[in-house]
Scaffold this motif. Structure first.
Motif, mmCIF file in Angstrom:
data_model
loop_
_atom_site.group_PDB
_atom_site.id
_atom_site.type_symbol
_atom_site.label_atom_id
_atom_site.label_comp_id
_atom_site.label_asym_id
_atom_site.label_seq_id
_atom_site.Cartn_x
_atom_site.Cartn_y
_atom_site.Cartn_z
ATOM 1 N N LEU A 269 0.899 -1.133 -0.002
ATOM 2 C CA LEU A 269 0.329 0.197 0.033
ATOM 3 C C LEU A 269 0.884 1.352 -0.048
ATOM 4 O O LEU A 269 2.276 1.279 0.638
ATOM 5 N N ALA A 270 0.225 2.354 -0.848
ATOM 6 C CA ALA A 270 1.440 3.526 -0.524
ATOM 7 C C ALA A 270 0.290 4.583 0.875
ATOM 8 O O ALA A 270 -0.685 3.897 1.403
ATOM 9 N N ALA A 271 1.106 5.629 0.963
ATOM 10 C CA ALA A 271 0.481 6.033 2.091
ATOM 11 C C ALA A 271 -0.727 6.741 1.909
ATOM 12 O O ALA A 271 -1.391 6.876 2.885
ATOM 13 N N ALA B 165 -15.487 5.464 0.556
ATOM 14 C CA ALA B 165 -14.320 4.920 0.008
ATOM 15 C C ALA B 165 -13.599 4.084 1.625
ATOM 16 O O ALA B 165 -13.092 4.891 3.004
ATOM 17 N N PRO B 166 -13.400 3.417 1.463
ATOM 18 C CA PRO B 166 -12.341 2.752 2.424
ATOM 19 C C PRO B 166 -11.048 3.796 3.146
ATOM 20 O O PRO B 166 -10.671 4.472 1.590
ATOM 21 N N ASP B 167 -10.621 3.182 3.813
ATOM 22 C CA ASP B 167 -9.000 4.010 4.216
ATOM 23 C C ASP B 167 -8.341 3.319 3.769
ATOM 24 O O ASP B 167 -8.110 1.956 5.230
ATOM 25 N N VAL B 168 -7.658 3.920 3.137
ATOM 26 C CA VAL B 168 -6.180 3.112 3.372
ATOM 27 C C VAL B 168 -4.870 3.669 3.274
ATOM 28 O O VAL B 168 -3.825 3.586 2.542
ATOM 29 N N SER B 169 -5.030 4.441 3.634
ATOM 30 C CA SER B 169 -3.464 4.767 3.788
ATOM 31 C C SER B 169 -2.443 4.071 5.199
ATOM 32 O O SER B 169 -2.564 3.391 5.514
#
Ligand code: C2O
Ligand code: CU
Ligand code: CU
Length: 486
Positions: A279-281, A349-353
């Motif tokens: 995953l990216a930041a 949108a899911p949190d993908v940080s």
């Protein structure tokens, strides 16, 4: 034997099953895993035409993935009604998907039944150098009829891939590549219904026979030979089914020997949540998605707006220099057909940080690497800093050292630059890390351009390769090595 289910499926279920939300252990929920509510997921069999075959895990231990893998010639059907005698892992293109979890030990009992020596390189995986598959660095290739056990831990989550590192353009071009998916048990839940897609191409004639690996001579090498049939998990333009509004998560790898994949969905955007090293930041929304040869992308897609609608994922000619995009049509990569049912709400949108620390480059040495070509009496020679691989001196590095590599391009062709064994962070013009932060192992270096990246060499000493991932360029000399010393 697998004791785990693909994590994403289990998670989606937990999200959508009301009684699972009320009480995970409720007896009344028995059997519900088989009968998802009709409006919940993708249509039944949504990825049947696309899904890759998977390697069987022979180990009963939960944290060991043990597979058998054989490189051999086999007949596959690419053009309908014709037979292609391709080079395969376990009889198919691509090779089977190997699925592991971060921290697992992966053991691959490899057998070489090809008439030529070969190796397996684990592209992007931080393996010990003896497992990296670069010939004679330090292990010799696996001879015809020979075998070798690759054995390593997968320390990072992400989509990786495997391919030979001997006569790579020919061996990869003939069909030898596959994906290695390392799942992260701590990843945010419910990102989307997941499918791994190995994007590639193959060069075959009307009868299905493989085209020669050296067609077009030096000019063919300079352009980088692309196959004439685009493949998704080994199939030309397969169909993926979808439920309108229901998010999908595509894990993509560009395994083509030269081709870039510039992808367009004709409207819906891609939300790119990660790449080579997981995953990216932060996510980035993009209209078109570019994967240079060797790169990966982790994208969320809500492919259709209306029930019953059809979309096509198209390949757009990307100019990687000197007329490489001229007079070339767009091509279909994948058909996406929506079920006729009513659209569902994709929800927020899911949190993908992901927290990624920037590499501190304050006292880093700068290593200039120029991608070069030379027309000699003996023909075309590509190199780095004017030196082809066979004459190259290694870059020197110490364990724990941070370096800034400046890759500049003196040619009229673009190059995807790849470093074995270590991830890097691409830097912006001011020397600050490019945003959002991301771990990469392969990066597009444009014509008349340069890319700078920061890399920190962790405690895996040895001689590691770097090269252009247009494999014709690599084979013509555009490779080098870095000696990471204790
Ligand atoms: Cu995909 Cu030497 O690499
Ligand atoms: Cu690699
Ligand atoms: Cu190149």
């Amino acid at each position: 034997m697998r004791t785990r289910k693909p994590a994403s499926f289990a998670r989606i279920f937990v999200l959508l099953t009301p009684c699972a939300l009320l009480a995970a252990a409720s007896a009344g929920c028995a059997g519900e895993e088989e009968t998802a509510p009709d409006d919940a997921g993708q249509p039944a069999g949504w990825d049947d035409d696309v899904r890759p075959r998977e390697a069987a895990d022979l180990s009963p231990a939960p944290d060991v993935v043990e597979v058998e893998l054989t490189a051999r010639e086999a007949d596959v059907e690419i053009r309908p009604g014709t037979t292609t005698r391709a080079w395969t892992y376990d009889g198919g293109i691509p090779g089977p998907l190997v699925r592991a979890r971060r921290g697992d030990r992966v053991i691959v009992h490899f057998h070489n039944e090809l008439p030529v020596p070969t190796t397996i390189h684990w592209h992007g995986v931080r393996v010990p150098v003896e497992m990296d598959g670069a010939p004679d660095m330090p292990r010799p290739p696996v001879a015809p009829g020979g075998a070798f056990d690759y054995d390593f831990v997968v320390p990072d989550a992400g989509l990786f891939w495997y391919h030979p590192h001997v006569d790579s353009a020919e061996q990869v071009g003939n069909g030898l590549y596959g994906a290695l998916l390392v799942e992260d048990p701590e990843e945010p839940a419910g990102l989307g219904d997941e499918v791994v897609m190995v994007l590639s191409d193959i060069g075959i004639d009307d009868d299905g026979a493989l085209l020669p690996a050296d067609g077009g001579g030096d000019l063919g090498t300079l352009f980088g030979r692309e196959g004439n049939v685009i493949l998704v998990n080994g199939r030309p333009a397969p169909e993926l089914r979808a439920r309108a509004g229901r998010r999908q998560r595509w894990r993509l790898v560009n395994a083509a020997k030269s081709r870039y994949f510039w992808l367009d969905l004709g409207g819906p955007t891609f939300v790119r949540i990660g790449g080579d090293g997981g995953l990216a930041a932060a996510p980035v929304e993009t209209g078109r998605l570019l994967l240079a040869a060797g790169e990966r992308a982790d994208v969320l897609v809500t492919p259709v707006a209306e029930p019953g609608e059809e979309r096509t994922l198209r390949w757009i000619p990307f100019d990687r220099g000197y007329g490489t995009a001229d007079l070339r049509p767009e091509e279909d990569v994948l058909a996406i057909r929506a079920a006729p049912d009513e659209a569902v709400d994709p929800g927020p949108a899911p949190d993908v940080s992901r927290a990624i620390e920037p590499i501190d480059t304050a006292s880093a040495m700068v290593v200039p690497l120029e991608l070069t070509m030379d027309q000699t009496d003996a023909g075309l020679v590509l190199g780095i800093n004017g030196v082809p691989f066979e004459d190259a001196q290694p870059v020197q590095a110490a364990i724990g050292e941070t370096q800034v590599w400046e890759i500049s391009n003196a040619m009229d062709w673009a190059h995807p630059f790849h470093l074995h064994g270590f991830f890097f962070q691409v830097l912006g013009d001011g020397g600050e890390p490019a945003q959002p932060l991301e771990w990469k192992d392969t990066v597009h270096v444009p014509v008349d351009g340069a890319v700078r990246f920061a890399v920190r060499f962790d405690a895996r000493p040895g001689m590691w390769m770097f090269h252009c991932h247009i494999l014709d360029h690599a084979d013509a000399g555009m490779m080098g090595m870095v000696n990471v010393q204790k």
